[in-house]
Design an enzyme around this catalytic site. Structure first.
Site, short mmCIF file in Angstrom:
data_model
loop_
_atom_site.label_atom_id
_atom_site.label_comp_id
_atom_site.label_asym_id
_atom_site.label_seq_id
_atom_site.Cartn_x
_atom_site.Cartn_y
_atom_site.Cartn_z
N GLU A 205 -2.51 -2.98 -1.88
CA GLU A 205 -4.25 -3.32 -2.05
C GLU A 205 -4.19 -3.99 -0.42
OE1 GLU A 205 -2.47 -7.17 -3.91
OE2 GLU A 205 -3.22 -6.06 -6.05
N LYS A 337 -7.83 -12.19 -14.88
CA LYS A 337 -7.81 -10.86 -14.62
C LYS A 337 -8.25 -10.18 -15.58
CE LYS A 337 -3.85 -9.99 -11.53
NZ LYS A 337 -2.75 -8.99 -12.31
#
EC number: 4.2.1.11
Length: 427
Positions: A205, A337
């Site tokens: 990330e 999500k």
């Protein structure tokens, strides 16, 4: 009516070099909507199923040709002729076509690609930006970014058990300035690591992934980086932690291998509470394992009034599970999500349920991302007020931040940035 005349899917690669699904939805007007789905590394056991081929001769079994085929055949046939503006009906049609509780037959990755592509096509047809199409006239608020600048756990090959240490620019006056705060802290941290002879390679990330003597060492480094950037810890920039506790919960204990600890739920709560006493931590995600609801209750009772407690693996963007958590007073926030549930309509349902209960919502990326920026628009459209989309490196992460900059510019003087208020429970 803006009728769908074709749906075409393809296999593309995500930011980790793994296959994922991209879909195009074509309207009779000639408009095309395109969307690509992300993929997670640490996943909740109750997430909707991401369909993989399992053919070890292609992409180590991670191909998505079956999901692509489902889009190009069954799903395409089911939604051709439908009005692209009827998102709820399109999503429900696909859910019923799949026929399983967890979307395991057609694949949540197949359904989500089409769901998001339909929204994009509808927005294009209406001549509106996606955030405005999804949210109507109301959206004016940019989200507070939660920037993952130290990676660990399943997101990095280092000795840190916890998955993310984030900086949160709560004192910034605007999103643009918040992004600047984060970037300057990121570069300050890089210099600190470099000066200490530690690696500055990054994880999935975009955050740094050094080997550290303890998790508290990560917190100390972040405080130093905030100060080195000329900012005040806790005033300008706060800290968030994603424990991803399900990843190290075994036999009823939390195994923090890097510190040679095996903790009960109560002891792990004490461990986290001690951090909150020493550092400006305002958000803890997955502070307990997804199956440890008793532990979640201990944690919520102890810290729920002073810290945002986010359920990711706990709730998996599922309104049914969230409802149970609300009834049991578990956590006070939900991570959103889109690929955990598989359609935009169900995503909206979870966000709305959280709002009604006074829970905060955090729109989130996955560790395997693409250049798709839907979640940036979604954060503004739903007035979620918080977004997690990685560090200040890797273009798959920056794509979302840059889209939010564009949205802020487009909103002009009407744009607002909630800062610390985003972390106060509603109700």
């Amino acid at each position: 009516m803006s009728a769908i005349i074709d749906v075409i899917a393809r296999e593309i690669l995500d930011s980790r070099g793994n296959p994922t699904v991209e879909a195009d939805v074509l309207l009779e007007s000639g408009v095309i909507g395109r969307a690509a789905v992300p993929s997670g590394a640490s996943t909740g056991s109750r997430e909707a199923i991401e369909l993989r081929d399992g053919d070890k001769s292609r992409y180590l079994g991670k191909g998505v040709l079956k999901a692509v085929e489902h889009v190009n055949t069954e799903i395409c046939e089911a939604i051709i002729g439908l009005d692209v503006e009827d998102q709820a009906f399109i999503d429900q049609t696909m859910i019923e076509l799949d026929g399983t509780e967890n979307k395991s037959r057609l694949g949540a990755n197949a359904l989500l690609a089409v769901s998001m592509a339909c929204a994009r096509a509808a927005a294009e047809q209406a001549g509106l930006p996606l955030y405005r199409y999804l949210g109507g006239a109301a959206p004016m608020q940019l989200p507070v970014p939660m920037m993952n600048i130290i990676n660990g756990g399943a997101h990095a090959n280092n000795n840190i058990d916890m998955q993310e240490f984030m900086v949160i620019p709560v004192g910034a006056p605007s999103f643009r300035e918040a992004l600047r705060y984060g970037a300057e802290v990121f570069h300050a941290l890089k210099k600190l690591l470099d000066d200490a002879g530690m690696t500055t390679t990054v994880g999935d990330e975009g955050g740094f992934a050094p080997n550290l003597e303890s998790h508290e060492a990560a917190l100390k480094l972040i405080v130093q980086a905030i100060e080195k950037a000329g900012l005040q810890p806790g005033i300008d920039v706060a800290i968030g932690v994603d424990c991803a506790s399900s990843e190290f919960y075994k036999d009823g204990l939390y195994h923090i291998d890097s510190e040679n600890l095996k903790l009960t739920s109560a002891a792990f709560t004490d461990y986290l509470a001690a951090w909150c006493d020493k550092y400006p931590i305002i958000s803890i995600e997955d502070g307990m394992a997804e199956g440890d609801w008793d532990g979640w209750k201990i944690l919520t009772d102890r810290l729920g009034r002073r810290v945002q407690l986010v359920g990711d693996d706990l709730f998996v963007t599922n309104a049914k599970i969230l409802k149970e958590g609300i009834e049991k007073d578990i956590a006070n926030s939900i991570l959103i999500k889109v690929n955990q549930i598989g359609t935009l309509s169900e995503t909206f349902q979870a966000i709305e349920m959280a709002k009604q209960a006074g829970y905060t919502s955090v729109i989130s990326h996955r560790s395997g991302e693409t250049e798709d920026t839907t979640i940036a628009d979604l954060a503004v459209a739903t007035n979620a007020r918080q977004i997690k989309t990685g560090s200040l490196s890797r273009s798959d992460r920056m794509a979302k931040y840059n889209q939010l900059l564009r949205i802020e510019e487009e909103l002009g003087d009407t744009a607002s940035y909630p800062g610390r208020d985003a972390f106060r429970q509603r109700g």
